[in-house]
Design a protein around this motif. Structure first.
Motif, PDB file in Angstrom:
ATOM      1  N   THR A  51      -1.575   0.965  -0.490  1.00 19.67           N
ATOM      2  CA  THR A  51      -0.296   0.716   0.174  1.00 19.67           C
ATOM      3  C   THR A  51       0.451   2.000   0.498  1.00 19.67           C
ATOM      4  O   THR A  51       1.566   1.953   1.027  1.00 19.67           O
ATOM      5  CB  THR A  51       0.613  -0.167  -0.704  1.00 19.67           C
ATOM      6  OG1 THR A  51       0.799   0.476  -1.968  1.00 19.67           O
ATOM      7  CG2 THR A  51      -0.021  -1.538  -0.924  1.00 19.67           C
ATOM      8  N   TRP A  93      -3.121   3.962   6.392  1.00 20.30           N
ATOM      9  CA  TRP A  93      -1.837   3.501   6.914  1.00 20.30           C
ATOM     10  C   TRP A  93      -1.031   4.704   7.402  1.00 20.30           C
ATOM     11  O   TRP A  93      -1.116   5.785   6.811  1.00 20.30           O
ATOM     12  CB  TRP A  93      -1.037   2.762   5.839  1.00 20.30           C
ATOM     13  CG  TRP A  93      -1.694   1.516   5.329  1.00 20.30           C
ATOM     14  CD1 TRP A  93      -2.185   1.296   4.081  1.00 20.30           C
ATOM     15  CD2 TRP A  93      -1.925   0.307   6.068  1.00 20.30           C
ATOM     16  NE1 TRP A  93      -2.717   0.040   3.992  1.00 20.30           N
ATOM     17  CE2 TRP A  93      -2.567  -0.598   5.185  1.00 20.30           C
ATOM     18  CE3 TRP A  93      -1.655  -0.095   7.372  1.00 20.30           C
ATOM     19  CZ2 TRP A  93      -2.946  -1.877   5.574  1.00 20.30           C
ATOM     20  CZ3 TRP A  93      -2.035  -1.371   7.774  1.00 20.30           C
ATOM     21  CH2 TRP A  93      -2.675  -2.242   6.890  1.00 20.30           C
ATOM     22  N   CYS A 137       3.013  -0.522   6.131  1.00 23.99           N
ATOM     23  CA  CYS A 137       1.591  -0.879   6.198  1.00 23.99           C
ATOM     24  C   CYS A 137       1.304  -1.830   7.353  1.00 23.99           C
ATOM     25  O   CYS A 137       0.598  -2.838   7.210  1.00 23.99           O
ATOM     26  CB  CYS A 137       1.115  -1.496   4.877  1.00 23.99           C
ATOM     27  SG  CYS A 137       1.188  -0.353   3.475  1.00 23.99           S
TER      28      CYS A 137
END
Length: 311
Positions: A150, A181, A186
């Protein structure tokens, strides 16, 4: 618009693009060209007044090289669209020479197995895409643990869940690509290349994208138009060959400069050479069609293993 994508043999590029253009909000006239010869495509551009071409990167590279060598002026092309593979930075200078007035953009990210995955995000970096809302879920997971990533800027494997295919459910399907990302939410991800793609010689790991970045930085005149890592074995030891494509041929000193740059970035390589474990790095210059491609899809094979199965 000329659709140059291949069709058949379970390759979905041509049909995906044809369907996308059919539903596009911008009116367009589509020419279903497929995998025609470069000579035919150049004549088609001239006869039909083609403004846009769409194809996989390796076909675009082949066409661009043909245009530059034949000194044809392709200035009427306004837009070059690609899909099916990553458009690497070493190809951009060649496309600029062949299509000097054209913008370059991604058509999207998809696969036959996972279906439509993501749409391109406008901007300079054509590798950045975004999952289709309410249709796909894209996860980036750690290579070792499989846990979701993440944090922006951390690369991992791409998993895709398709929310609209019901006859053949696609749940956390490994797309075979790496990505990272680029935003804290994200939502936007940058494609980084194929999963696990790279050469390994004993203790030395040579990831393709890292080596590509080193070569581009050491090639300010943009002589290189394509790269492939080739592993071979001779005299009882493994060796790595940088197979590099060039339109005009390398100038004096470039080969040595490239090897020095790789050694500086990967100091374990020359150390292993000195220890007698592997051969010195070598460079093999070829024309663009000298790079090995997948015979079915036309995609560039980034790592070629030419070592014999048995000695």
């Amino acid at each position: 618009m000329a659709n140059l994508f291949r069709a058949g043999e379970l390759y979905g590029g041509f049909l995906y693009i044809e369907g996308a253009l059919h539903h596009a909000p911008v009116d367009n006239v589509r020419l279903p060209v497929g995998g025609a010869s470069n000579e035919y495509i150049v004549q088609l551009i001239e006869d039909f007044g083609v403004d846009v071409i769409a194809s996989e990167p390796m076909k675009l590279a082949s066409l661009a090289e043909h245009i530059v060598r034949s000194r044809y002026s392709a200035e009427r092309i306004e837009l070059v669209l690609f899909a099916g593979d990553i458009l690497f930075n070493d190809l951009r200078p060649l496309l600029s020479r062949a299509f000097p007035k054209a913008a370059v953009a991604s058509l999207g990210y998809a696969s036959v197995d996972a279906g439509l995955v993501g749409g391109p995000v406008p901007g300079e970096d054509v590798r950045i895409h975004e999952a289709f809302p309410n249709r796909t879920v894209v996860e980036i997971v750690d290579d070792a643990t499989g846990e979701p990533i993440t944090e922006p800027g951390v690369a991992g494997r791409v998993l895709v869940t398709n929310l609209f295919r019901t006859l053949m459910p696609i749940i956390r399907y490994p797309a075979g690509d790496r990505a990272e990302w680029v935003d804290p939410q994200c939502r936007h991800f940058r494609l980084m290349g194929r999963s696990g793609e790279g050469a390994r010689l004993g203790a030395v790991s040579m990831p393709t994208e890292d080596i590509r970045d080193v070569l581009i930085a050491a090639d300010p005149d943009r002589i290189i138009t394509g790269m492939q890592l080739v592993t071979r074995r001779w005299d009882g030891r493994n060796g790595l060959i940088l197979r590099l494509a060039s339109l005009d041929g390398p100038p004096a000193g470039l080969t040595e400069r490239l090897i020095e740059a790789v050694y500086e970035a990967r100091p374990l390589y020359p150390a292993e050479v000195e220890a007698g474990a592997i051969h010195h790095l070598q460079v093999e210059w070829v024309a663009r069609d000298g790079l090995v491609t997948n015979p079915r899809t036309g995609k560039l094979v980034q790592v070629v293993d030419e070592r014999p199965l048995l000695e």
